[in-house]
Enzyme design. Sequence first.
Site, short mmCIF file in Angstrom:
data_model
loop_
_atom_site.label_atom_id
_atom_site.label_comp_id
_atom_site.label_asym_id
_atom_site.label_seq_id
_atom_site.Cartn_x
_atom_site.Cartn_y
_atom_site.Cartn_z
CG HIS A 32 -1.80 1.14 1.38
ND1 HIS A 32 -1.64 2.09 2.35
CD2 HIS A 32 -2.89 1.49 0.67
CE1 HIS A 32 -2.60 3.00 2.24
NE2 HIS A 32 -3.37 2.65 1.23
CG HIS A 74 -3.47 8.89 -0.66
ND1 HIS A 74 -4.30 9.69 0.09
CD2 HIS A 74 -4.10 7.71 -0.80
CE1 HIS A 74 -5.38 9.00 0.41
NE2 HIS A 74 -5.29 7.80 -0.11
O1 G3P Z 1 -6.86 1.91 -2.92
C1 G3P Z 1 -7.07 1.07 -1.86
C2 G3P Z 1 -6.33 1.60 -0.70
O2 G3P Z 1 -5.20 2.29 -1.14
C3 G3P Z 1 -7.13 2.45 0.20
O3 G3P Z 1 -7.44 3.65 -0.35
O4 G3P Z 1 -7.39 5.99 0.35
O5 G3P Z 1 -5.34 4.62 0.67
O6 G3P Z 1 -6.08 5.22 -1.61
P1 G3P Z 1 -6.52 4.93 -0.21
CA CA Z 2 -5.19 3.69 -3.11
#
Ligand code: G3P
Ligand code: CA
Length: 325
Positions: A32, A74
């Site tokens: 992530h 992000h």
């Molecule tokens: O895209 C899935 C995960 O990354 C959660 O969302 O807000 O961190 O982009 P976000």
């Molecule tokens: Ca994401």
Amino acid sequence: MKWKILFLCLTAILGCSKSEIMKTPAKIVIAHRGASGYLPEHTLEAKSMAHAMNVDFIEQDLVLSKDDVPIVIHDIYLDDVTNVSEIFPDKKRNDGRFYVIDFTFEELKTLQVSERFDPKSGVQVYPNRFPKGKGAFRLHSLQEEIELIQGLNRSTNKNIGIYPEIKAPKFHQKEGKKLTKIVLKILSDYGYTTKKDRCILQCFDAKELERIRKELHSELFLVQLIEFPEEAKNLEYFATFADGIGPWYRQILDKKVDEKWTFTTLVSDAHKLGLKVHPYTFRADQLNEFTSFEEMLEILLIEANVDGVFTDFPDLVVHFLNEKK
Ligand code: G3P
Ligand code: CA
């Protein structure tokens, strides 16, 4: 012999090589924003570290620059992960924020990227992570990240995939920008066009993901992200264009009965429709309702039977899954 014939049949049906089939694990680990528990999110350094941790996929959140370069970041804002307010103090909008879309790629490259912080207070969001403001990290484009991952794949003989997200499509449309078309073209240029390719495309906006499948005719593996629990009632609609869903992990947990977690029907409902389930975000330093990261993984990955997880700590999830083998 029987296994060899079965394997050859599978190869023929799926149209992919032996190594691709053998390397496809039952549950996938998605870095992530890179190995963001250890290095500032979405830096090439965090992506290299994730690659070395043997994840299955590395995530890219995407926002367009003023000159139409997809930047890996992000948010549509710059002020919570860079020193933009010091370098370009006059470029903030009336709402007090600095927008990626107001800067050229060349200007963005001059900013120093930092561990995430609250732009109002300046306080680092995750206090025990990489120190805020230290290091010499820079923003980069989607192309630069793909070249890093594909280059590392070649030099380490791995086949780690990419997991790009189209961020804020309505905002981009309002600004007259064609983020999705630009991203699809770059993905295609780098060899990502079908479900066999190691690329999963994600979006929170269902209308945009539906458009990607039905109007833009993408054959990529598509994942519909889910932010709010009430969106789960749209699973059948999502299944008309998506291959999987990415819900907040809390939407899978129901309640604790006699010290044991029970689950909502989200995972089983999705599986019945043929949708994979990749919840977010698994953080060893933000456990909320769990007493340990291992417990979180045991309950969600194993007991709730999801198909993969977005995590800031990919090494811990890779280790957990290896131990289960
Ligand atoms: O895209 C899935 C995960 O990354 C959660 O969302 O807000 O961190 O982009 P976000
Ligand atoms: Ca994401």
